[in-house]
Design a protein around this motif. Structure first.
Motif, PDB file in Angstrom:
ATOM      1  N   ALA A  90       5.033  -1.371   1.981  1.00 13.51           N
ATOM      2  CA  ALA A  90       5.013  -1.503   0.658  1.00 13.51           C
ATOM      3  C   ALA A  90       6.333  -1.992   0.166  1.00 13.51           C
ATOM      4  O   ALA A  90       7.389  -1.701   0.746  1.00 13.51           O
ATOM      5  CB  ALA A  90       4.840  -0.025   0.078  1.00 13.51           C
ATOM      6  N   TYR A 123       2.588  10.876  -0.221  1.00 15.81           N
ATOM      7  CA  TYR A 123       1.999   9.846   0.879  1.00 15.81           C
ATOM      8  C   TYR A 123       2.930  10.217   2.233  1.00 15.81           C
ATOM      9  O   TYR A 123       2.400   9.698   3.266  1.00 15.81           O
ATOM     10  CB  TYR A 123       1.943   8.621   0.513  1.00 15.81           C
ATOM     11  CG  TYR A 123       1.219   8.286  -0.498  1.00 15.81           C
ATOM     12  CD1 TYR A 123      -0.258   8.032  -0.256  1.00 15.81           C
ATOM     13  CD2 TYR A 123       1.503   8.424  -1.830  1.00 15.81           C
ATOM     14  CE1 TYR A 123      -1.077   7.616  -1.219  1.00 15.81           C
ATOM     15  CE2 TYR A 123       0.441   8.073  -2.994  1.00 15.81           C
ATOM     16  CZ  TYR A 123      -0.716   7.690  -2.709  1.00 15.81           C
ATOM     17  OH  TYR A 123      -1.575   7.516  -3.612  1.00 15.81           O
ATOM     18  N   SER A 150       0.786  -1.138  -0.006  1.00  9.22           N
ATOM     19  CA  SER A 150       0.110  -0.003   0.253  1.00  9.22           C
ATOM     20  C   SER A 150       0.699   1.220   0.058  1.00  9.22           C
ATOM     21  O   SER A 150       1.649   1.397   0.658  1.00  9.22           O
ATOM     22  CB  SER A 150      -0.822  -0.189   1.250  1.00  9.22           C
ATOM     23  OG  SER A 150      -1.589   1.169   1.548  1.00  9.22           O
ATOM     24  N   TRP A 151       0.612   2.044  -0.931  1.00 14.41           N
ATOM     25  CA  TRP A 151       1.210   3.383  -0.921  1.00 14.41           C
ATOM     26  C   TRP A 151       1.193   4.295   0.532  1.00 14.41           C
ATOM     27  O   TRP A 151       1.814   4.982   0.788  1.00 14.41           O
ATOM     28  CB  TRP A 151       0.718   4.321  -1.977  1.00 14.41           C
ATOM     29  CG  TRP A 151       1.016   4.096  -3.152  1.00 14.41           C
ATOM     30  CD1 TRP A 151       0.229   3.717  -4.518  1.00 14.41           C
ATOM     31  CD2 TRP A 151       2.280   4.027  -3.806  1.00 14.41           C
ATOM     32  NE1 TRP A 151       0.870   3.277  -5.605  1.00 14.41           N
ATOM     33  CE2 TRP A 151       2.151   3.642  -5.420  1.00 14.41           C
ATOM     34  CE3 TRP A 151       3.451   4.081  -3.568  1.00 14.41           C
ATOM     35  CZ2 TRP A 151       3.288   3.166  -6.035  1.00 14.41           C
ATOM     36  CZ3 TRP A 151       4.712   3.885  -4.390  1.00 14.41           C
ATOM     37  CH2 TRP A 151       4.686   3.484  -5.830  1.00 14.41           C
ATOM     38  N   GLN A 152      -0.001   3.904   1.137  1.00 12.19           N
ATOM     39  CA  GLN A 152      -0.239   4.509   2.604  1.00 12.19           C
ATOM     40  C   GLN A 152       0.516   3.936   3.599  1.00 12.19           C
ATOM     41  O   GLN A 152       0.538   4.552   4.963  1.00 12.19           O
ATOM     42  CB  GLN A 152      -1.765   4.493   2.718  1.00 12.19           C
ATOM     43  CG  GLN A 152      -2.811   5.337   2.067  1.00 12.19           C
ATOM     44  CD  GLN A 152      -2.886   4.665   0.533  1.00 12.19           C
ATOM     45  OE1 GLN A 152      -2.905   3.452   0.524  1.00 12.19           O
ATOM     46  NE2 GLN A 152      -3.590   5.550  -0.219  1.00 12.19           N
ATOM     47  N   ALA A 153       1.158   3.001   3.338  1.00 11.91           N
ATOM     48  CA  ALA A 153       1.907   2.220   4.453  1.00 11.91           C
ATOM     49  C   ALA A 153       3.177   3.363   5.103  1.00 11.91           C
ATOM     50  O   ALA A 153       3.550   4.357   4.154  1.00 11.91           O
ATOM     51  CB  ALA A 153       2.648   1.108   3.901  1.00 11.91           C
ATOM     52  N   PRO A 199      -2.382  -5.313   1.631  1.00 11.44           N
ATOM     53  CA  PRO A 199      -2.805  -3.917   1.357  1.00 11.44           C
ATOM     54  C   PRO A 199      -3.913  -3.205   2.397  1.00 11.44           C
ATOM     55  O   PRO A 199      -3.915  -2.301   2.370  1.00 11.44           O
ATOM     56  CB  PRO A 199      -3.287  -4.314   0.016  1.00 11.44           C
ATOM     57  CG  PRO A 199      -3.632  -5.572  -0.401  1.00 11.44           C
ATOM     58  CD  PRO A 199      -2.739  -6.289   0.619  1.00 11.44           C
ATOM     59  N   SER A 200      -4.581  -4.352   2.963  1.00  6.88           N
ATOM     60  CA  SER A 200      -5.631  -3.930   4.054  1.00  6.88           C
ATOM     61  C   SER A 200      -5.059  -3.385   5.291  1.00  6.88           C
ATOM     62  O   SER A 200      -5.431  -2.590   5.840  1.00  6.88           O
ATOM     63  CB  SER A 200      -6.703  -5.176   4.114  1.00  6.88           C
ATOM     64  OG  SER A 200      -6.136  -6.015   4.711  1.00  6.88           O
ATOM     65  N   HIS A 258      -2.078  -1.867   5.299  1.00  5.65           N
ATOM     66  CA  HIS A 258      -1.232  -0.686   5.386  1.00  5.65           C
ATOM     67  C   HIS A 258       0.014  -0.641   6.004  1.00  5.65           C
ATOM     68  O   HIS A 258       0.333   0.720   6.585  1.00  5.65           O
ATOM     69  CB  HIS A 258      -2.091   0.674   5.766  1.00  5.65           C
ATOM     70  CG  HIS A 258      -3.218   0.584   4.540  1.00  5.65           C
ATOM     71  ND1 HIS A 258      -3.359   0.675   3.417  1.00  5.65           N
ATOM     72  CD2 HIS A 258      -4.624   0.500   5.104  1.00  5.65           C
ATOM     73  CE1 HIS A 258      -4.603   0.606   2.895  1.00  5.65           C
ATOM     74  NE2 HIS A 258      -5.472   0.481   4.018  1.00  5.65           N
ATOM     75  N   ASN A 259       0.643  -1.615   6.409  1.00  9.29           N
ATOM     76  CA  ASN A 259       1.858  -1.643   7.104  1.00  9.29           C
ATOM     77  C   ASN A 259       3.113  -1.455   6.175  1.00  9.29           C
ATOM     78  O   ASN A 259       3.899  -0.728   6.522  1.00  9.29           O
ATOM     79  CB  ASN A 259       2.117  -3.118   7.881  1.00  9.29           C
ATOM     80  CG  ASN A 259       1.027  -3.203   8.904  1.00  9.29           C
ATOM     81  OD1 ASN A 259       0.647  -2.231   9.534  1.00  9.29           O
ATOM     82  ND2 ASN A 259       0.679  -4.341   9.105  1.00  9.29           N
TER      83      ASN A 259
END
Length: 272
Positions: A134, A187, A20-23, A128-129, A131-132
């Motif tokens: 990438a 991000y 995830s990019w949000q990681a 991906p869920s 978000h830890n």
């Protein structure tokens, strides 16, 4: 299964890795692994083309992609696994030599007790869920451990740059680095670790062109503890670049580092 030009081009242009990019933690490897046989490349690029048909830098679900990548090896384990998902994530999964050290690095940085590394790989790593983390690839094409270049034989007029690794890397480098750095700016992950890099000076210049205030610090290696690395702080993001890969070379213990300790050292420097 045949490698198709349209699917391969879509992969080159749009595949960036997993997670995830949000990681808060990004790992950037030199290139995607695998690719010993063309069928494995075809499995990957065809899946990605179907599921991620849109354009734009994409991170995908490694567990779902691996369900569609068949294992085609000979040897004592050939009957244990039929696809990569079974090999890395199911009940008889084999621990990944690099992933276990990346997991240890993050837990060292977070000052958390190491989990069961194999269980974390099976259930949490790159989810991906969650978000830890990438896992991003600087260069997208799957390449085997021996770094052989198996794409020069492809007869694909629109992809003439595949005739050599040098042409391919020169063709994709600038766009991919710009996309990666743009996403770092957007991000703002807590930490970015680029490992296995062999183009340190080029990378540093590219980063300084994008972030003009970037100032690098070189940190010397401590044998079997921390690898030599270059550190820069980018608008609140810590970035590390090292030539070292988080795995033993030829399974020799003297070639390795303590990646949990490395994470702890980075944390102490960040919060000092």
């Amino acid at each position: 299964m045949v490698i198709e030009e349209k699917a391969l081009k879509h992969w080159i242009d749009n595949f960036y890795g997993y997670g995830s990019w949000q990681a808060p933690f990004w790992f950037i490897g030199y290139e995607e692994g695998g690719g010993e046989v063309p069928e494995e490349v075809a499995d990957k690029v065809n899946y990605f083309g179907r599921v991620h048909a849109q354009t734009g830098g994409e991170l995908c679900d490694v567990r779902e992609l691996y369900r569609h990548v068949a294992i085609r090896w000979d040897g004592p384990k050939k009957n244990l696994f039929t696809n990569r998902h079974q090999y890395r994530f199911e009940s008889n999964a084999v621990q990944h030599g690099v992933w276990k050290n990346l997991i240890a690095f993050v837990h060292g940085y977070k000052a958390e007790k190491l989990p069961d590394l194999l269980a974390y790989q099976q259930h949490n790593f790159l989810s991906p869920s969650s978000h830890n983390e990438a896992l991003i690839q600087l260069y997208p094409l799957p390449s085997p451990h021996n770094h052989a270049w198996y794409y020069s034989w492809l007869d694909m007029p629109e992809l003439g740059f595949l005739k050599s690794r040098e042409l391919y890397e020169a063709h994709v480098y600038e766009h991919r680095m710009h996309s990666i750095l743009s996403n770092i700016s957007t991000y703002k992950p807590k930490l970015v670790l680029m490992y296995g890099m062999n183009n340190i000076n080029t990378l540093k210049k590219t980063i300084q062109d994008f972030f003009p205030d970037a100032k690098f610090k070189m940190v010397k290696a401590i044998k079997q503890q921390i690898p030599q690395h270059h550190r820069v702080d980018l608008e609140g993001v810590t970035m590390l670049i090292t030539t070292q890969i988080p795995a033993l070379r030829h399974n020799r213990i003297e070639t390795g580092f303590d990646w949990e300790e490395f994470g702890k050292r980075v944390r102490s420097e960040t919060h000092s």
